[in-house]
Design an enzyme around this catalytic site. Structure first.
Site, PDB file in Angstrom:
ATOM      1  N   ASP A  81       0.861  -1.188   0.000  1.00 36.95           N
ATOM      2  CA  ASP A  81       0.000   0.000   0.000  1.00 36.95           C
ATOM      3  C   ASP A  81       0.899   1.240   0.000  1.00 36.95           C
ATOM      4  OD1 ASP A  81      -2.270   1.571   0.292  1.00 36.95           O
ATOM      5  OD2 ASP A  81      -2.482   1.178   2.446  1.00 36.95           O
ATOM      6  N   GLU A  93       2.700   5.123  -3.901  1.00 37.11           N
ATOM      7  CA  GLU A  93       2.705   6.104  -5.022  1.00 37.11           C
ATOM      8  C   GLU A  93       4.018   6.845  -5.122  1.00 37.11           C
ATOM      9  OE1 GLU A  93       0.290   5.794  -2.682  1.00 37.11           O
ATOM     10  OE2 GLU A  93      -0.870   4.496  -3.997  1.00 37.11           O
ATOM     11  N   ASP A 126      -8.943   4.121  -2.146  1.00 39.69           N
ATOM     12  CA  ASP A 126      -9.928   4.518  -1.125  1.00 39.69           C
ATOM     13  C   ASP A 126     -11.210   5.071  -1.728  1.00 39.69           C
ATOM     14  OD1 ASP A 126      -8.025   3.688   0.599  1.00 39.69           O
ATOM     15  OD2 ASP A 126      -7.312   5.700   1.126  1.00 39.69           O
TER      16      ASP A 126
HETATM   17  C1  NOJ Z   1      -4.719   3.271   2.585  1.00 36.62           C
HETATM   18  C2  NOJ Z   1      -5.308   2.136   1.818  1.00 36.62           C
HETATM   19  O1  NOJ Z   1      -5.865   2.583   0.612  1.00 36.62           O
HETATM   20  C3  NOJ Z   1      -6.345   1.435   2.672  1.00 36.62           C
HETATM   21  O2  NOJ Z   1      -6.892   0.372   1.955  1.00 36.62           O
HETATM   22  C4  NOJ Z   1      -5.687   0.961   3.963  1.00 36.62           C
HETATM   23  O3  NOJ Z   1      -6.669   0.365   4.777  1.00 36.62           O
HETATM   24  C5  NOJ Z   1      -5.068   2.146   4.692  1.00 36.62           C
HETATM   25  N1  NOJ Z   1      -4.123   2.793   3.838  1.00 36.62           N
HETATM   26  C6  NOJ Z   1      -4.355   1.724   5.973  1.00 36.62           C
HETATM   27  O4  NOJ Z   1      -3.334   0.862   5.701  1.00 36.62           O
END
Ligand code: NOJ
Length: 938
Positions: free
Chosen positions: A521, A524, A597
Site C-alpha cells: 500500500d 505512489e 480509497d
Molecule cells: C490506505 C489504503 O488505501 C487502505 O486500503 C488501507 O486500509 C489504509 N491505507 C491503511 O493501511
C-alpha cells in the site's frame, strides 16, 4: 512496543497533514509544463499558417539493421534531435526522439522496468517509393500497413490498407524542451508563455507554492497523436471516469483539465474527473468498426493528456465512408515533464490483436495462486488474534465461503513492517496455521515507508546499506507517514531490490509462513507532509536521477521487489500474491491492483465498472475495488448490490476503513446476509471460469472483464457503453448501481440469443430490454454460443473444491452451436510451466458435444492430470436445445460407450421473453482429463 498515546499522536498528526493537503489539493492548478504545452498547442491551433518548426534533415535519414534513423532539427533554435524508428517483430512500431547533444543524459530507463525485454526489430519490411520529402515503408503480415515519414514539417503517418490510422505531429505540437545550464538558458518558443524562463521554475500544482528547483531548466516533451476516423479512445488509467475518454478542451461534457498521469494517494477521490489517482498506464486504444489502434507513451514522469474530437465530413475523410454524414476523429496531445519521446504504435483489425502485441511487449498478467480469484475479507483492522479467529469462524457458522483474511497496518509493532504487535498477535504462526488447516490464507500489509528507528532492523539495515532515497543535498530524505518520521527505500536501486526481496524469507520475516501473502500500500509513494502527499520531485534516486524522472515507476519497482521476495522464500518457488495500490506499465507481471480509497456510496459503486474495464484493457486485467466502499457505512441494500457487482469483478475483496462500523456479511441479518451469501457462493461456483480467463489473460493478453466494444466490435451502439460488460466472452453483466432500483435496461447486441444466468429464460437481441432485478438478483446473461465450466457444490474455501466434479452450462446460439474451455492446474506452483495442467476445449456442433485437449502434453507424464483423473463432469445443462433426443450416448477413448440419463425441461412463457428449452444430463461421470464425445440420438 509502541505506547498507545504515541500511536494516537502520530495518527492525529497524520490526519492533520492529510486533511491539510487534501484541502490544498482542491486549489491545485495544472503544472507549469502542462500550461506551457497547452499554450503552445493553442498558439499553433490559433494560427492558420502555423507550421511545426521540427523537420528531418533530408540527407540525414539512414536505414541500417532495421533501424530507420535521422536528425530532426528545430528551425527556431537550430537544436538537433535524434529520431529513430523501429519496426518490431511483435508487429508494433516504435519511435524514439532524444536530444542529440543533451547537456546531460535524459532519463531513458523506463523501458528497462516496463518492458519484458528490449523488443526485437524485424527486417520484414519494404521501403516503398514515395514523393520527395517522404520516406515510406510497408510492413505487417500482409504488408498492408504503411508508415510514411514526412520530412518537413516532421510528421509520421500510419496507414492500414492506405487509410490513415494514427498520425504523429499531425497538428504540429511537437515540443522538446532541451536541458540547459544557467548561462545558456534562452527561451525556446514554447517557453515564451512561461512566467519565468530562469532555471528555477515555479512548478505550481506539483509542488504547491514551494519552488521546485529544476537544475537544468524545464525539460518537458510534448507531441500530438491523432486517430483519424476514430470517435472513441480508451485507456490511460487511472481516473474515476468513463470508459470512452472525454474531451478536455471544449466539447460536450468535456473536462477543463487534461487527464493527468501521476501516481498519488487520493482519499475519497472525485468522481467523473481526469484527476490523477494511484496508478498510471500511458496506454491508449482507439476502436472503430473493423480496426483498432493503440499507442504506448513510455514515460514515467508526470504526464498529461488532452483529448479533442473533431467532426469531419465522411466524404472527405480519406474516402473511408461513402455516406454524407459526419463522424468524429480523435486527436490527443501528450506531454511529460521529463525523459525522452519513446512511443509504441499498435495497429490491428481488432482489439484482441492489439492486446496480444501489447502483452508481448510489456508482459502478460502472471497466473496467480488459485485463491487469488476467490473472496477476500479485509478490514482496517482486525484487532487481534481472537478477532481473526472469530471472523474466520463467523464465515463457517454462516455458511459463507471465503479464502483469505487480511491484516492492515495495526497488526505491526508501531507500523514497523515485517513485525507483529505481540500483545495483539502473540502467535502469528499458529494464527496462520489455523487458517491453513481450513485451506485458507492470510495477507499482511507491508508499506514502503520505513520508520526511522535505529532499533528497527529493517531501518538499520537499509541505513547501513545506504538504500534510502536522498535529498538533493545528499542526506537521507525523511517525511511523515503512518509510523511518523520515515524514510523510503529506493527501489530503483538493484541492491535495494535484492535486499528487500530477502526480507520475505521465513527466517527474516519472523512469524510468517507459507500461508502468508502480501499487500503493498502507500506506494505512489504517499508522504503526508509533502506537496500533493507524495515525494518532492527533486529527491535523488540511484544513478543520480531525480524523482521527477521516474515518479510513476516507484510503486511498480516496490511491487516487483515484494513479488520477488515471495517467489524466493520457498524452494521450489511458489506463485506469489502481492496486491499493490500504485501501478505502471507492466505491473500485471507482479500481481493484482485495487482502486484505492473509494466511498460507500452508489456513485462509487457505479464508477468501479468503467475504472476496472479501463485498467483491464490497459494490460492489467486482475483488479478490483473495495467491496462495500472503503470509507463510510454502506446501508444493507448498497452492500448487497456491491457484493453482487464485486462477484463479477476479477479481484473480489471486502474492505473497510477503521472508522467504519463492522460489516462482516452476517451482521446485517436476513434477507441481506442470505443475498450476500448467495452471490459469494455463485462466485465460488464460477471459479473455474475465472481461472480459465486468468490463464487466457496470461497467454493472450485478453482482459478478463471486457468492455462491450471488445466483445461486440462491430456494434457502434456499444462503443460508449460502460455500465454493462462481459466476463470473458460468455457472461453479460449489468450491475445495479442505483438505490431502490428493481429493474434495469440491458442492451443485447447483435441478433443473438442470450439466456438469463439464473433462470435460463431466453432473450433475443438486439436491443434494450427491461429486466427485473429485485435485490436478490444481479442481471447476468449467458451469451448464446458459449460453454462455461462451473462447480455446483460450494465448500468453505476454494482449495477444498479442487477435486469436486464439474457442471458444464451450454448456451446454444441460433445455429445450435457453442464452444468454451477450461483450464486447471495445481493453483500454487510453477509446475504448469512444465506442462502439468489440464486445458480442455468443449465444442457443441452438429448435435454432438466433444471434449478435446488443448494441451499437447502427454497425460501419462502429466502429474497434475493424474492427480485429478477421478474428477468428472457430473452434469451438463444445455440451453436452447430444441431437439428431443430419445437416447444420449457417450463415446470415450478410455471406456466403452455408455448411455447417459437426461431430463428435458421447458420454461413457461414470460411476457416479452421467449421460453428456453433445457436439457439436463445428470450423473454423466465423464472424465475431465480424457477426450469424449456425446451423441444425441433422435
Ligand atoms: C490506505 C489504503 O488505501 C487502505 O486500503 C488501507 O486500509 C489504509 N491505507 C491503511 O493501511
Amino acid at each position: 512496543m509502541e505506547n498507545v498515546q504515541l500511536t494516537n499522536f502520530f495518527s492525529n498528526t497524520v490526519n492533520f497533514f492529510k486533511a491539510f493537503f487534501e484541502t490544498k489539493r482542491r486549489f491545485q492548478t495544472q503544472s507549469s509544463f502542462c500550461r506551457l504545452n497547452r499554450a503552445y498547442a493553442d498558439k499553433a491551433s490559433a494560427n492558420p499558417s502555423f507550421v511545426s518548426p521540427y523537420s528531418l534533415i533530408n540527407d540525414s535519414i539512414i536505414i541500417k539493421d532495421g533501424i530507420i534513423s535521422g536528425c530532426l532539427i528545430n528551425s527556431e533554435n537550430n537544436l538537433e534531435f535524434i529520431f529513430e524508428l523501429y519496426i518490431l517483430e511483435i508487429g508494433a512500431v516504435r519511435i524514439r526522439i532524444n536530444e542529440k547533444n543533451p547537456l546531460k543524459p535524459r532519463y531513458d530507463k523506463v523501458k528497462d522496468w516496463a518492458l519484458v525485454q528490449d523488443p526485437l526489430i524485424t527486417l520484414e519490411y519494404n521501403q516503398i517509393p514515395s514523393k520527395a520529402g517522404v520516406t515510406s515503408f510497408s510492413f505487417g503480415k500482409e504488408k498492408n500497413q504503411t508508415i510514411s515519414i514526412y520530412h518537413s514539417p516532421f510528421r509520421v503517418e500510419f496507414l492500414v490498407d492506405d487509410i490513415p490510422t494514427i498520425i504523429l505531429n499531425d497538428r504540429g505540437f511537437l515540443n522538446f524542451e532541451h536541458l540547459r545550464d544557467e548561462e545558456s538558458n534562452t527561451e525556446s518558443p514554447s517557453e515564451t508563455n512561461q512566467s519565468s524562463s530562469k532555471n528555477s521554475v515555479q512548478n505550481v500544482g506539483t509542488s504547491g507554492d514551494k519552488l521546485d528547483p529544476k537544475l537544468n531548466g524545464p525539460g518537458s516533451i510534448g507531441l500530438d497523436i491523432s486517430f483519424p476516423g476514430y470517435s472513441h479512445v480508451y485507456g490511460i488509467p487511472q481516473h474515476a471516469s468513463s470508459l470512452s475518454l472525454k474531451e478536455t478542451r471544449g466539447g460536450t461534457g468535456a473536462y477543463s483539465d487534461p487527464y493527468r498521469l501521476y501516481n498519488l494517494d487520493i482519499f475519497g477521490y472525485a468522481i467523473d474527473s481526469p484527476q490523477a489517482l494511484y496508478g498510471s498506464i500511458p496506454f491508449m486504444m482507439a476502436h472503430r468498426k473493423g480496426a483498432s489502434a493503440a499507442i504506448l507513451w513510455l514515460n514515467a514522469s508526470e504526464t498529461w493528456v488532452d483529448v479533442t474530437k473533431c467532426r469531419e465530413n465522411k466524404n472527405n475523410l480519406f474516402g473511408l465512408f461513402n455516406s454524407g454524414k459526419s463522424i468524429n476523429s480523435t486527436s490527443t496531445h501528450w506531454f511529460s515533464e521529463s525523459g525522452i519521446v519513446d512511443v509504441f504504435f499498435f495497429l490491428g483489425k481488432s482489439s484482441s490483436e492489439i492486446f496480444h502485441q501489447y502483452g508481448l511487449l510489456t508482459g502478460f498478467t502472471s497466473l496467480p495462486q488459485y485463491f487469488g480469484i476467490s473472496y477476500h475479507q479485509c478490514r482496517w483492522n482486525y484487532l487481534d488474534q481472537k478477532d481473526v479467529a472469530e471472523v474466520d469462524e463467523g464465515f463457517d457458522r454462516h455458511d459463507i465461503p471465503y479464502d483469505v483474511l487480511w491484516l492492515d497496518i495495526e497488526h505491526t509493532d508501531g507500523k514497523r513492517y515485517f513485525t507483529w504487535d505481540i500483545d495483539k498477535f502473540p502467535d502469528p504462526e499458529k494464527m496462520q496455521k489455523d487458517l491453513m488447516n481450513k485451506g485458507r490464507k492470510m495477507v499482511t500489509i507491508i508499506d514502503p515507508h520505513i520508520k526511522r528507528d535505529e532499533d528497527y532492523y529493517v531501518y538499520k539495515e537499509a541505513s547501513d546499506l545506504d538504500l534510502f532515497v536522498k535529498k538533493s543535498s545528499g542526506s537521507v530524505y525523511d517525511g511523515i507517514c503512518w509510523p511518523g518520521s520515515s524514510s523510503w527505500i529506493d527501489f530503483t536501486n538493484p541492491l535495494a531490490q535484492e535486499w528487500w526481496s530477502k526480507k520475505f524469507a521465513f527466517d527474516q520475516y519472523k512469524g510468517s509462513t507459507e500461508g502468508l501473502f502480501t499487500w503493498n500500500d502507500m506506494n505512489e509513494p504517499s508522504v503526508f507532509d509533502s506537496p500533493e502527499l507524495t515525494m518532492p520531485k527533486d529527491l535523488i534516486h540511484h544513478g543520480g536521477w531525480e524523482h521527477r524522472d521516474l515518479h510513476n515507476i516507484y510503486g511498480f519497482a516496490y511491487h516487483k521487489a515484494s513479488t520477488q521476495g515471495l517467489i524466493n522464500r520457498t524452494e521450489p518457488p511458489r506463485r506469489p500474491f502481492v496486491l499493490s495500490r500504485a501501478f505502471f506499465v507492466g505491473s500485471q507481471r507482479y500481481g493484482p491492483i485495487w482502486t484505492g480509497d473509494n466511498v460507500a456510496s452508489w456513485d462509487y459503486l457505479a464508477i468501479s465498472t468503467p475504472m476496472l474495464l479501463t485498467i483491464g484493457i490497459s494490460g492489467l486485467p486482475f483488479s478490483g475495488a473495495d467491496v462495500g466502499g472503503f470509507s463510510g457505512d454502506p446501508k444493507p441494500e448498497l452492500l448487497v448490490r456491491w457484493y453482487q457487482a464485486g462477484a463479477f469483478q476479477p479481484f473480489f475483496r471486502g474492505h473497510a476503513d477503521r472508522k467504519t462500523k463492522r460489516r462482516e456479511p452476517w451482521l446485517f441479518g436476513d434477507p441481506y446476509t442470505s443475498y450476500i451469501r448467495d452471490i459469494i457462493k455463485e462466485r465460488y461456483s464460477l471459479l473455474p471460469l475465472w481461472y480459465t480467463l486468468l490463464y487466457e489473460a496470461s497467454t493472450t493478453g485478453m482482459p478478463i472483464i471486457r468492455p462491450m466494444f471488445v466483445v461486440c466490435p462491430d456494434d457502434e451502439k456499444v462503443y460508449e457503453m460502460d455500465d454493462q460488460f462481459f466476463v470473458g466472452n460468455s457472461l453479460l453483466v449489468k450491475p445495479i448501481v442505483e438505490e431502490g432500483q428493481t429493474s434495469t435496461e440491458v442492451y443485447f447486441s447483435g441478433n443473438e440469443i442470450y439466456y438469463d444466468y439464473f433462470t435460463f429464460e431466453q432473450i433475443r437481441g438486439s436491443n434494450k430490454i427491461r429486466i427485473k432485478a429485485p435485490l436478490n438478483k444481479i442481471p447476468v446473461f449467458l451469451r448464446g454460443g458459449s460453454i462455461i465450466p462451473k462447480r455446483q457444490k460450494i465448500r468453505n474455501c476454494s482449495s477444498a473444491m479442487h477435486l469436486d466434479p464439474f457442471t458444464l452450462v451450454i448456451a446454444l446460439n441460433e445455429n445450435n452451436e457453442a464452444t468454451g474451455s477450461l483450464y486447471l492446474d495445481d493453483g500454487e506452483t510453477y509446475d504448469y510451466e512444465k506442462g502439468y495442467f489440464v486445458h480442455r476445449q468443449f465444442e457443441f456442433s452438429a448435435g454432438k458435444l466433444a471434449s478435446t485437449s488443448l494441451s499437447s502434453f502427454d497425460n501419462d507424464k502429466n502429474i497434475y492430470a493424474k492427480l485429478i483423473n477421478s474428477v468428472h463432469v457430473e452434469q451438463i445443462i444445455i440451453l436452447g436445445f430444441d431437439m428431443k433426443p430419445s437416447r444420449i450416448i457417450a463415446h470415450c477413448t478410455a471406456d466403452s460407450d455408455f448411455e447417459l440419463q437426461f431430463d428435458l425441461k421447458c420454461f413457461g412463457t414470460l411476457s416479452g421473453i421467449n421460453t428456453s428449452d433445457v436439457l439436463v444430463i445428470k450423473g454423466s461421470n465423464l472424465s475431465i482429463t480424457e477426450d469424449w464425445t456425446i451423441e444425441f440420438l433422435k
